[in-house]
Design a protein around this motif. Structure first.
Motif, mmCIF file in Angstrom:
data_model
loop_
_atom_site.group_PDB
_atom_site.id
_atom_site.type_symbol
_atom_site.label_atom_id
_atom_site.label_comp_id
_atom_site.label_asym_id
_atom_site.label_seq_id
_atom_site.Cartn_x
_atom_site.Cartn_y
_atom_site.Cartn_z
ATOM 1 N N LYS A 228 0.820 -1.208 0.000
ATOM 2 C CA LYS A 228 0.000 0.000 0.000
ATOM 3 C C LYS A 228 0.853 1.257 0.000
ATOM 4 O O LYS A 228 0.622 2.192 -0.794
ATOM 5 C CB LYS A 228 -0.932 -0.012 1.217
ATOM 6 C CG LYS A 228 -1.779 1.246 1.345
ATOM 7 C CD LYS A 228 -2.713 1.157 2.541
ATOM 8 C CE LYS A 228 -3.539 2.434 2.679
ATOM 9 N NZ LYS A 228 -4.484 2.365 3.832
ATOM 10 N N TYR A 229 1.868 1.283 0.853
ATOM 11 C CA TYR A 229 2.618 2.532 1.006
ATOM 12 C C TYR A 229 3.756 2.674 -0.007
ATOM 13 O O TYR A 229 4.266 3.780 -0.214
ATOM 14 C CB TYR A 229 3.100 2.666 2.446
ATOM 15 C CG TYR A 229 1.928 2.939 3.375
ATOM 16 C CD1 TYR A 229 1.351 4.194 3.419
ATOM 17 C CD2 TYR A 229 1.368 1.930 4.147
ATOM 18 C CE1 TYR A 229 0.264 4.454 4.229
ATOM 19 C CE2 TYR A 229 0.278 2.177 4.961
ATOM 20 C CZ TYR A 229 -0.273 3.439 4.998
ATOM 21 O OH TYR A 229 -1.373 3.687 5.785
ATOM 22 N N ALA B 274 4.463 6.658 -0.380
ATOM 23 C CA ALA B 274 4.861 7.072 0.970
ATOM 24 C C ALA B 274 6.270 6.590 1.305
ATOM 25 O O ALA B 274 7.030 7.279 2.009
ATOM 26 C CB ALA B 274 3.860 6.543 1.987
ATOM 27 N N PHE B 275 6.633 5.395 0.813
ATOM 28 C CA PHE B 275 7.965 4.838 1.035
ATOM 29 C C PHE B 275 8.516 4.369 -0.303
ATOM 30 O O PHE B 275 7.780 3.862 -1.157
ATOM 31 C CB PHE B 275 7.937 3.638 1.987
ATOM 32 C CG PHE B 275 7.349 3.923 3.332
ATOM 33 C CD1 PHE B 275 7.940 4.833 4.181
ATOM 34 C CD2 PHE B 275 6.205 3.265 3.750
ATOM 35 C CE1 PHE B 275 7.386 5.094 5.427
ATOM 36 C CE2 PHE B 275 5.650 3.503 4.989
ATOM 37 C CZ PHE B 275 6.240 4.426 5.842
ATOM 38 N N THR B 276 9.792 4.519 -0.464
ATOM 39 C CA THR B 276 10.457 3.924 -1.621
ATOM 40 C C THR B 276 10.942 2.529 -1.230
ATOM 41 O O THR B 276 11.114 2.237 -0.040
ATOM 42 C CB THR B 276 11.657 4.769 -2.061
ATOM 43 O OG1 THR B 276 12.653 4.730 -1.015
ATOM 44 C CG2 THR B 276 11.245 6.212 -2.330
ATOM 45 N N GLU C 295 13.822 1.445 -1.394
ATOM 46 C CA GLU C 295 15.092 1.616 -0.688
ATOM 47 C C GLU C 295 14.871 1.987 0.791
ATOM 48 O O GLU C 295 15.595 1.507 1.683
ATOM 49 C CB GLU C 295 15.931 2.705 -1.371
ATOM 50 C CG GLU C 295 16.442 2.348 -2.748
ATOM 51 C CD GLU C 295 15.367 2.418 -3.813
ATOM 52 O OE1 GLU C 295 15.536 1.817 -4.873
ATOM 53 O OE2 GLU C 295 14.319 3.088 -3.545
ATOM 54 N N GLU C 296 13.883 2.820 1.021
ATOM 55 C CA GLU C 296 13.574 3.207 2.404
ATOM 56 C C GLU C 296 13.062 2.018 3.202
ATOM 57 O O GLU C 296 13.422 1.834 4.375
ATOM 58 C CB GLU C 296 12.540 4.337 2.414
ATOM 59 C CG GLU C 296 13.113 5.676 1.975
ATOM 60 C CD GLU C 296 12.042 6.732 1.812
ATOM 61 O OE1 GLU C 296 12.343 7.924 2.041
ATOM 62 O OE2 GLU C 296 10.887 6.372 1.467
ATOM 63 N N LEU C 297 12.232 1.202 2.592
ATOM 64 C CA LEU C 297 11.750 0.002 3.279
ATOM 65 C C LEU C 297 12.889 -0.973 3.543
ATOM 66 O O LEU C 297 12.958 -1.591 4.605
ATOM 67 C CB LEU C 297 10.657 -0.678 2.446
ATOM 68 C CG LEU C 297 9.286 -0.019 2.479
ATOM 69 C CD1 LEU C 297 8.345 -0.689 1.493
ATOM 70 C CD2 LEU C 297 8.703 -0.103 3.887
ATOM 71 N N SER C 298 13.772 -1.102 2.599
ATOM 72 C CA SER C 298 14.925 -1.986 2.782
ATOM 73 C C SER C 298 15.809 -1.497 3.919
ATOM 74 O O SER C 298 16.283 -2.286 4.745
ATOM 75 C CB SER C 298 15.732 -2.060 1.477
ATOM 76 O OG SER C 298 16.887 -2.855 1.653
#
Length: 718
Positions: A293-294, A299-301, A303-306
């Motif tokens: 969803k995000y 909201a998140f890339t 890379e940011e989630l990683s």
């Protein structure tokens, strides 16, 4: 963290039952977003992620799971029993649904704090204490403070988690009734994964819509899809805001899907669930749904989630390292945590709280104080005249302790009317409905509420109209004894359970009211058990047990409550030990015609009335009243046996598994060299106690049996 726990379980670092939480991650999100540190938190055996979200240190959680000394409970609790006092995380509880009444007591403690004007304070050592919130205020400012508190200056709540299987337990409707009746600030979260262990809940329950159950009690509820963590958090914020505004309890039912079996002992390929679980991991994973969803809405890339995943993995790795580096707990720690208050404590030396006088002045009106003072003075006059009964002595002691320490509370059935013997008489009329509460007729429920109060700074007294009714509260009584150790010494549980019980000769009450409940609870670790067969003893031991920091159980002889009269030693606590009531003459000891007699409850009266007959037969006794059944006062017993070398136990419990059996075994193991004859046990037969006297005389032993037993022992006929 859950995946890591699964791996550590396979490695053997986490042992016992490990209940994993994959698929239910929206619940910790609710805790993180909506529950404050000051809120009281109760969970069940699948609680480690709840503890993590509540702010408990990850390393300490992992160390606890790995049975290490660095764990939250020093390895004493384990995977199903995480406690952390600074974050008010008050346990995972493994007896299904037992935590429900505990949470009611915790929520009630918040209302008690508001009513008494007390505030919790965190100490540097991790303990939490209470102090008078108005201590530095002028008396005229109390009304302003009271107004602020009652208008949600204190917006704490209690939250309890239960699975949908546990929510079918009768404790839930009892909790709804109690929380609605007392307007408790309580959030009940039903984690609904569709299973009761591994059985489909619908296969065993007519209704699975637990959020609607509160309608009968005026308690609102909401159903939320646990796949969407954001929706769970939003609904949680709305519900907690509702509770914090003083509206009373509410229910949240959250649909989830648990990917793993009930525990590693229940592999998913059993019971035909492998395909079902594979579907759930693909289509009903709240973490995957959150990420998708995000990422999709920007909201998140990726890379940011990683990066976030790497950050979380680092926390898990550090937690595992902390657990690995932690030593094993000391071997003797369990024994050290048996009782929070040492056995030889002088209870008279324990000071009252500094705020007692101020709180009493604020919460007890002049008219109420005048009435209770007159009531207590009348009983004191009776005592001076040697006319006070056991029941009256107990009532006097309770009032003295409730005035001495305003954190002392009272719970009982039929409390307003004084119950059967007047033990809680005048408590509600003096201290109000919150400190002295009339309870529903279910001992397990109000013993459980008392446990919740005791975990949160109060000293509840639980009066059982008849101690045999405590059978309904066996789970709660057992857990009260376990909690101090199980929490690693964090929660001391100062709860006093008392009432009339035992089995008198010619009692004529039938089997259910004549059970040896004191024997049933002898095997519960951590529980102090005492008896009192006179007003003086009842008065002194009640005061001691109320001041004790651990769970205590006190029994009085049911057929002597109103008939046995005497005096009391005013304002004095009595030591928890046995007492020599009659000492055999030196002549009988020297001629080998003396016997040590151990007894308690109605046996005290039976034995005292038999002494002259025993002397008439040419013999004598050291008569010892066992005022504590656990811990047993072996020193007093040994001292007598060194004189008499013979032991007779007039026992008010069954031959199999009774009090006498335990004492006889201990004496034979530890004092065998002092005996010159076998121990004689005059126990109740194993048959249920009958109503008719002709049968009852065979089952229940009495003074005549004692006379015969002493004669046989001294005559070498055993």
């Amino acid at each position: 963290m859950v995946d890591c726990c699964s791996f550590l379980t396979q490695m053997g670092k986490i042992r016992g039952f490990m209940h994993l939480d994959n698929g239910q991650e929206s619940i910790p999100a609710l805790i993180k977003m909506c529950i404050k540190n000051e809120d009281k938190k109760y969970s069940y055996y699948r609680e480690h992620c709840h503890a993590l979200a509540a702010g408990v240190d990850p390393g300490k959680i992992m160390a606890e799971l790995c049975m290490k000394d660095g764990g939250t409970c020093h390895g004493a609790g384990g995977s199903m029993h995480i406690y952390d006092k600074p974050t008010r995380f008050q346990g995972g509880w493994a007896l299904v649904a037992e935590q429900l009444p505990y949470s009611a007591g915790a929520a009630k403690s918040i209302l008690l704090d508001r009513e008494l004007g007390l505030v919790e304070q965190d100490l540097e050592n991790g303990d939490v204490i209470k102090f008078d919130a108005t201590g530095d205020w002028n008396e005229k400012d109390w009304e302003a403070f009271e107004s602020r508190v009652k208008n949600n200056g204190d917006d704490r709540l209690a939250v309890v988690f239960v699975g949908d299987g546990g929510s079918q337990n009768g404790r839930l409707p009892e909790l709804l009734n109690a929380s609605a009746k007392q307007n408790l600030p309580l959030l009940i979260v039903v984690i609904d994964n569709g299973r009761a262990i591994n059985t489909f809940t619908k296969d065993v329950a007519t209704s699975t819509m637990k959020y609607t159950l509160g309608e009968h009690y005026g308690v609102p509820g909401v159903l939320v899809d646990g796949l969407n963590a954001a929706d769970v958090a939003k609904a949680g914020r709305a519900v907690t805001d509702y509770i914090r505004k003083g509206n009373g309890p509410a229910v949240m039912q959250i649909h989830t899907y648990r990917f793993m079996g009930h525990s590693p002992a229940d592999p998913e390929h059993e019971r035909g669930r492998k395909d079902e679980k594979a579907w759930a991991r693909e289509h009903y994973d709240p973490i995957k749904a959150f990420e998708k969803k995000y990422k999709d809405n920007g909201a998140f890339t990726p890379e940011e989630l990683s990066a976030a995943m790497k950050e979380m993995q680092k926390v898990v790795d550090e937690a595992v390292k902390f657990a690995d580096d932690s030593p094993d707990p000391p071997a003797l720690l369990a024994k050290e945590l048996e009782y929070p208050t040492p056995i030889n404590t002088d209870y008279n030396a324990i000071p009252p709280p500094s705020f007692a006088e101020a709180v009493n002045k604020r919460t007890i009106s002049p008219e109420q104080m005048e009435a209770i003072t007159a009531h207590m003075e009348a009983m004191r006059e009776k005592a001076k005249a040697g006319e006070i009964t056991i029941a009256e002595a107990v009532n006097l002691a309770i009032h003295e302790e409730m005035l001495r320490d305003p954190t002392t509370t009272m719970q009982a059935e039929d409390l307003q009317a004084g119950s059967s013997y007047g033990i809680p008489g005048m408590t509600q009329q003096t201290y109000g409905e919150m400190r002295a509460s009339d309870e529903i007729i279910d001992e397990g429920h109000f013993i459980g509420k008392g446990i919740g109060e005791a975990m949160n700074g109060y000293r509840p007294i639980i009066e059982l109209m008849n101690t045999n009714f405590g059978i309904y509260g066996m789970a709660e009584i057992a857990s009260s004894g376990n909690t101090y150790l199980q929490s690693g010494g964090q929660f001391k549980l100062p709860i006093t359970i008392l009432g009339a019980g035992g089995t008198a000769p010619d009692q004529a009450l039938g089997a259910e009211h004549s059970q040896p409940f004191h024997a049933y609870i002898m095997g519960i670790p951590g529980l102090k058990i005492a008896t009192a067969a006179s007003p003086e003893v009842a008065y002194g031991i009640v005061k001691s047990m109320i001041r004790d920091d651990g769970p205590c159980f006190l029994l009085f002889p049911v057929k002597m409550m109103k008939d046995t009269k005497g005096t009391v030693d005013f304002d004095k606590c009595m030591p928890l030990k046995a007492a020599l009531l009659h000492e055999a003459s030196e002549e009988s000891v020297n001629s080998r015609k003396a016997v040590t007699v151990l007894t308690y409850l109605h046996g005290v009266k039976e034995s005292l009335n038999s002494i002259e007959e025993i002397k008439g037969e040419g013999f004598d006794v050291d008569l010892i009243e066992l005022r504590t059944l656990k811990p047993l006062d072996l020193e007093t017993i040994r001292k007598s046996l060194e004189r008499t070398n013979k032991l007779c136990i007039l026992d008010e419990s069954t031959k199999s598994g009774g009090v006498g059996a335990t004492i006889s075994s201990i004496v034979c193991e530890e004092m065998f060299d002092l005996l010159d004859a076998p121990v004689m046990r005059l126990s109740m037969d194993d048959a249920p106690v009958p109503y008719a006297s002709s049968m009852e005389k065979v089952v229940v032993k009495r003074g005549a049996d004692l006379v015969e037993g002493v004669v046989k022992l001294c005559s070498g006929k055993v």
